[in-house]
Design an enzyme around this catalytic site. Sequence first.
Site, PDB file in Angstrom:
ATOM      1  N   THR A  11       0.816  -1.216   0.000  1.00 27.61           N
ATOM      2  CA  THR A  11       0.000   0.000   0.000  1.00 27.61           C
ATOM      3  C   THR A  11       0.844   1.258   0.000  1.00 27.61           C
ATOM      4  O   THR A  11       0.527   2.247  -0.650  1.00 27.61           O
ATOM      5  CB  THR A  11      -0.915   0.008   1.249  1.00 27.61           C
ATOM      6  N   SER A  56       1.814  -7.511  -1.243  1.00 31.03           N
ATOM      7  CA  SER A  56       2.528  -8.554  -0.492  1.00 31.03           C
ATOM      8  C   SER A  56       1.814  -9.897  -0.526  1.00 31.03           C
ATOM      9  O   SER A  56       2.409 -10.923  -0.188  1.00 31.03           O
ATOM     10  CB  SER A  56       2.802  -8.117   0.945  1.00 31.03           C
ATOM     11  N   ASP A  88       0.218  -6.941   4.607  1.00 30.23           N
ATOM     12  CA  ASP A  88      -0.513  -8.219   4.721  1.00 30.23           C
ATOM     13  C   ASP A  88       0.382  -9.404   5.072  1.00 30.23           C
ATOM     14  O   ASP A  88       0.030 -10.222   5.907  1.00 30.23           O
ATOM     15  CB  ASP A  88      -1.269  -8.526   3.418  1.00 30.23           C
ATOM     16  N   THR A 163       2.724 -10.150  14.313  1.00 30.01           N
ATOM     17  CA  THR A 163       1.545 -10.655  13.620  1.00 30.01           C
ATOM     18  C   THR A 163       0.751  -9.446  13.150  1.00 30.01           C
ATOM     19  O   THR A 163       0.618  -8.474  13.903  1.00 30.01           O
ATOM     20  CB  THR A 163       0.671 -11.455  14.619  1.00 30.01           C
ATOM     21  N   CYS A 277      -4.239 -19.145  20.423  1.00 29.77           N
ATOM     22  CA  CYS A 277      -4.188 -17.905  21.225  1.00 29.77           C
ATOM     23  C   CYS A 277      -2.970 -17.098  20.800  1.00 29.77           C
ATOM     24  O   CYS A 277      -1.916 -17.660  20.524  1.00 29.77           O
ATOM     25  CB  CYS A 277      -4.032 -18.222  22.707  1.00 29.77           C
TER      26      CYS A 277
END
Length: 342
Positions: A11, A56, A88, A163, A277
Amino acid sequence: MKVLLILTGGTISMVRDAETGALHPADMQTFKAFVPELFAGDIHVEMVPFEPLLDSSDLNPDSWIQMAQMVYNHYDQYDGFVILHGTDTMSYSASALSFIFEGLSKPVVFTGSQLPVGVLRSDAKENLLTAIEIAAAYDANGPIVPEVCLYMDGELYRGNRTTKRNAEHFSAFKSYNYPALAKAGVHISYNRQFIEPYRGEVLPLGLMKKFETRVAILKLFPGITEEVVAAILDIPNLKGVVLETFGAGNAPTHEWLYRRLRNAVDRGVVIVNKTQCHTGSVAMGHYAVSMNLLKAGVISGYDITTEALLTKMMHLLGEIPNDVKKVKELLSTSLCGELTIE
Ligand code: ASP
């Protein structure tokens, strides 16, 4: 100070197509025109682009190698490196590069943005300019952050701990199981105790470029059927599986699940338990519902991210294709700060 900017796309480098309204990567000249201040400061910045620039989602292990090779080719000429990348899959690339490099002793900082550089409210300039400052941050001993890291919206993280957690807000990334390496406000304040220390000299850089792509992610869910599990575990020539489990590494106690996993492990498939988790660690044996996994020969991923585990598995299986025992041993070891064993 000299910093090399490796522009892969994403982006940050995109422009809107007048006809369709969709965002697509711009060319390097268009990108440069939006950030003239890049080339006007104290830090000498040069830029090399991917050709063509890519979203990506279109990157793969060859792209990781290409990025690493670009760093390698210019390693002696620059003090630090910034990789501009779509958000991403940035955590996959940052993780992969941490495993590719051997003896890295200069900063490699990934960054990107949620809005294109040409948009007035864009987060691109702040991310880019701060990432460059971090890549060029040296003290009397040497580089302050001599590792692969990721900067976005005021926080610097270890790359293989990140993440992507948000597709809307500027704060797109999180490092759930490892503290931020730095926070950028008026000043950039480094959390030195969490940063890989500089070893006192620039070592020769090595590249480990082999990746095994015959791997899969199997995400458990309540009600998962044997058919679904079999469809993944029976893939011909499968080498590795990231098994996404519940809580502290738990799974349904179906006999067929145990049997299918055991069978795959016996065929030489490396299966690693990764909790669904974000925060916390796998602790097989803590609950009765994880005993079957242990018995089946599934190994623990501890507190690693899926991105780091997948790329580490691809890397180890690629580099050491004939020694499953060694691969398992290294998967249970921190190679570059990607996991913590309590
Ligand atoms: N789709 C874009 C990419 O990952 C999103 C971004 O850059 O934020 O390339």
